[in-house]
Design a protein around this motif. Structure first.
Motif, PDB file in Angstrom:
ATOM      1  N   LEU A 153       0.526  -0.855   0.065  1.00  0.00           N
ATOM      2  CA  LEU A 153       0.106   0.106  -0.171  1.00  0.00           C
ATOM      3  C   LEU A 153       0.414   1.065   0.536  1.00  0.00           C
ATOM      4  N   GLY A 154       2.202   0.856  -0.433  1.00  0.00           N
ATOM      5  CA  GLY A 154       3.013   2.087  -0.506  1.00  0.00           C
ATOM      6  C   GLY A 154       3.904   2.665  -1.640  1.00  0.00           C
ATOM      7  N   HIS A 155       3.312   2.185  -3.067  1.00  0.00           N
ATOM      8  CA  HIS A 155       3.703   2.297  -3.515  1.00  0.00           C
ATOM      9  C   HIS A 155       3.757   3.244  -4.650  1.00  0.00           C
ATOM     10  N   GLY A 156       2.392   4.587  -3.915  1.00  0.00           N
ATOM     11  CA  GLY A 156       2.695   6.038  -4.360  1.00  0.00           C
ATOM     12  C   GLY A 156       3.255   6.540  -3.989  1.00  0.00           C
ATOM     13  N   ALA A 157       4.647   6.055  -2.531  1.00  0.00           N
ATOM     14  CA  ALA A 157       5.557   6.918  -2.171  1.00  0.00           C
ATOM     15  C   ALA A 157       6.711   6.857  -2.793  1.00  0.00           C
ATOM     16  N   PHE A 158       7.357   5.107  -3.852  1.00  0.00           N
ATOM     17  CA  PHE A 158       7.635   4.847  -4.435  1.00  0.00           C
ATOM     18  C   PHE A 158       8.186   6.016  -5.887  1.00  0.00           C
ATOM     19  N   LEU A 159       6.791   6.307  -6.313  1.00  0.00           N
ATOM     20  CA  LEU A 159       6.425   7.322  -7.311  1.00  0.00           C
ATOM     21  C   LEU A 159       6.600   8.534  -7.155  1.00  0.00           C
ATOM     22  N   ALA A 160       6.822   8.296  -5.739  1.00  0.00           N
ATOM     23  CA  ALA A 160       6.773  10.746  -5.320  1.00  0.00           C
ATOM     24  C   ALA A 160       8.733  10.212  -4.880  1.00  0.00           C
ATOM     25  N   VAL A 161       9.524   9.719  -5.240  1.00  0.00           N
ATOM     26  CA  VAL A 161      10.903   9.384  -5.177  1.00  0.00           C
ATOM     27  C   VAL A 161      11.359  10.243  -6.427  1.00  0.00           C
ATOM     28  N   GLY A 162      10.764   9.394  -7.525  1.00  0.00           N
ATOM     29  CA  GLY A 162      11.023   9.269  -8.433  1.00  0.00           C
ATOM     30  C   GLY A 162      10.704  10.448  -9.527  1.00  0.00           C
ATOM     31  N   ALA A 163       9.585  10.767  -8.532  1.00  0.00           N
ATOM     32  CA  ALA A 163       9.530  12.166  -8.953  1.00  0.00           C
ATOM     33  C   ALA A 163       9.903  13.472  -8.662  1.00  0.00           C
ATOM     34  N   TYR A 164      10.033  13.358  -7.486  1.00  0.00           N
ATOM     35  CA  TYR A 164      11.033  14.325  -7.474  1.00  0.00           C
ATOM     36  C   TYR A 164      12.542  14.165  -7.133  1.00  0.00           C
ATOM     37  N   ALA A 165      13.069  13.427  -7.648  1.00  0.00           N
ATOM     38  CA  ALA A 165      14.546  12.593  -7.865  1.00  0.00           C
ATOM     39  C   ALA A 165      14.741  13.309  -9.393  1.00  0.00           C
ATOM     40  N   THR A 166      13.036  13.400 -10.000  1.00  0.00           N
ATOM     41  CA  THR A 166      13.695  14.752 -11.723  1.00  0.00           C
ATOM     42  C   THR A 166      13.664  15.571 -11.302  1.00  0.00           C
ATOM     43  N   ALA A 167      12.802  16.279 -10.196  1.00  0.00           N
ATOM     44  CA  ALA A 167      12.164  17.453  -9.948  1.00  0.00           C
ATOM     45  C   ALA A 167      13.715  18.173  -9.859  1.00  0.00           C
ATOM     46  N   VAL A 168      14.412  17.111  -9.203  1.00  0.00           N
ATOM     47  CA  VAL A 168      15.263  17.647  -8.382  1.00  0.00           C
ATOM     48  C   VAL A 168      16.407  18.454  -9.080  1.00  0.00           C
ATOM     49  N   MET A 169      16.660  16.819  -9.800  1.00  0.00           N
ATOM     50  CA  MET A 169      17.955  17.070 -11.357  1.00  0.00           C
ATOM     51  C   MET A 169      17.891  18.170 -12.312  1.00  0.00           C
ATOM     52  N   LEU A 170      15.667  18.851 -12.247  1.00  0.00           N
ATOM     53  CA  LEU A 170      16.293  18.892 -13.665  1.00  0.00           C
ATOM     54  C   LEU A 170      16.447  20.815 -12.922  1.00  0.00           C
ATOM     55  N   ASP A 171      15.517  21.674 -11.590  1.00  0.00           N
ATOM     56  CA  ASP A 171      14.900  22.357 -11.033  1.00  0.00           C
ATOM     57  C   ASP A 171      16.732  22.764 -10.417  1.00  0.00           C
ATOM     58  N   ARG A 172      17.144  21.709  -9.868  1.00  0.00           N
ATOM     59  CA  ARG A 172      18.833  22.600  -8.990  1.00  0.00           C
ATOM     60  C   ARG A 172      19.624  22.273  -9.775  1.00  0.00           C
ATOM     61  N   TRP A 173      19.590  21.059 -10.753  1.00  0.00           N
ATOM     62  CA  TRP A 173      21.118  20.655 -11.080  1.00  0.00           C
ATOM     63  C   TRP A 173      20.761  20.633 -12.883  1.00  0.00           C
ATOM     64  N   ASP A 174      19.552  21.676 -13.276  1.00  0.00           N
ATOM     65  CA  ASP A 174      19.642  21.760 -15.199  1.00  0.00           C
ATOM     66  C   ASP A 174      20.273  20.436 -15.570  1.00  0.00           C
ATOM     67  N   ALA A 175      19.828  19.833 -15.428  1.00  0.00           N
ATOM     68  CA  ALA A 175      19.954  18.388 -16.159  1.00  0.00           C
ATOM     69  C   ALA A 175      19.181  17.638 -16.977  1.00  0.00           C
TER      70      ALA A 175
END
Length: 322
Positions: A56-78
């Motif tokens: 019942l925690g798969h939304g959390a793994f989806l969130a980790v992938g989403a935030y890892a992507t967002a941080v890389m794009l926003d903070r590191w311009d990857a």
């Protein structure tokens, strides 16, 4: 895979490639999101449908992938394409780390632990505001379509989602046909008997947990590409429960179940909102009950039985004609 299945898959892919050129940008966006959820459910199916573990925690793994992507794009311009393997690798390692202690749990106990992960992730994301943007979330740029494609933005995002979905489905189809897939099914059917036959349940369960988390992380990455925005409230506990409901409705243990479940997760809540804006949850619940009553083995099972019935009817007609 027989000849008929190959023709059906080819026709489905052709229709999928044709669809964005005939649909409005909003409907193309909805199809993209349905594919995102299908990828997440594909991984979830490896865990729930193939090994019988409840998450019942798969939304959390989806969130980790989403935030890892967002941080890389926003903070590191990857570059956008570089975020996909990072999101997949990060959630794979996280799933592996959580899968090992989860071996001591099963059934409702595992479900409660995974639910707890989904519950505490939202306030955790809000707490580290300097990195995650807190309650306001992060807004990131969408991938730009190369000029040589001639595609509009919504069409390019759709084909990116479709590409990730096709590769994911091919990978899982290969796994299920392999020795690993047979081992997972044996563990689901009778763990003790599988162990007697030489299957190591601990190893395969941990691997299924890691793969399951990885596909959820990949779905989260594509989610960020399509939405271009992430916030903690988008990954509340209700998302994990809706994903599990979508998988059950689509068909547990079926390769087509996650695809049908992805469309269910995307379209049914919207339909419930349109039917009754005051109580969409009530309409959603009634629709869920109706689907499970009409198709207890899921939509994939219903489609299989319908195809078998039609085939039997056609064969009888040919026999009578002779």
């Amino acid at each position: 895979m027989n000849h008929r299945h190959s023709i059906a898959i080819a026709a489905l892919l052709a229709l999928a490639c044709y669809a964005p050129f005939q649909l409005s940008p909003f409907h193309t966006f909805q199809l993209s999101m349905a594919l995102v959820y299908a990828v997440a459910l594909l991984g979830m199916n490896l865990l729930v449908g193939q090994t019988g573990q409840i998450s019942l925690g798969h939304g959390a793994f989806l969130a980790v992938g989403a935030y890892a992507t967002a941080v890389m794009l926003d903070r590191w311009d990857a570059p956008h394409i570089a975020t996909l393997p990072v999101a997949a690798g990060l959630t794979f390692v996280l799933g592996l780390a959580l899968g090992i202690p989860a071996l001591r749990l099963r059934g409702l106990y595992l479900a409660l632990v995974t639910l707890a992960i989904a519950i505490f992730l939202v306030p955790l994301l809000k707490r580290f505001e300097s990195l995650t943007g807190g309650s306001m979330g992060l807004t990131v740029p969408k991938p730009e379509a190369p000029e040589w494609t001639g595609l509009a933005e919504d069409q390019w995002l759709y084909f990116l989602a479709l590409g990730v979905a096709v590769v994911s489905f091919l990978f899982v189809a290969g796994v299920l046909r392999s020795r690993v897939g047979r081992a997972l099914n044996a563990i689901r059917d009778h763990e003790t008997a599988a162990e007697v036959m030489g299957v190591r349940p601990a190893q395969y369960k941990t691997l299924a947990f890691a793969w399951s988390a990885m596909f959820a992380g990949m779905a989260g990455c594509v989610y960020t590409w399509v939405i271009a925005y992430v916030s903690p409230d988008s990954f509340a506990t209700g998302l994990s429960i809706t994903l599990l409901a979508g998988l059950v409705v689509g068909g547990l243990g079926s390769l087509w179940g996650p695809l049908l479940g992805g469309f269910f997760v995307m379209y049914v809540p919207s339909l419930a909102q349109d039917v009754n804006q005051a109580a969409p949850g009530v309409v959603f619940g009634l629709l869920l009950i109706a689907v499970m009553y009409l198709a207890p083995t899921g939509l994939a099972g219903l489609a299989t039985r319908s195809a078998e019935w039609i085939g039997s009817f056609v064969r009888k007609g040919k026999t009578n004609a002779h």
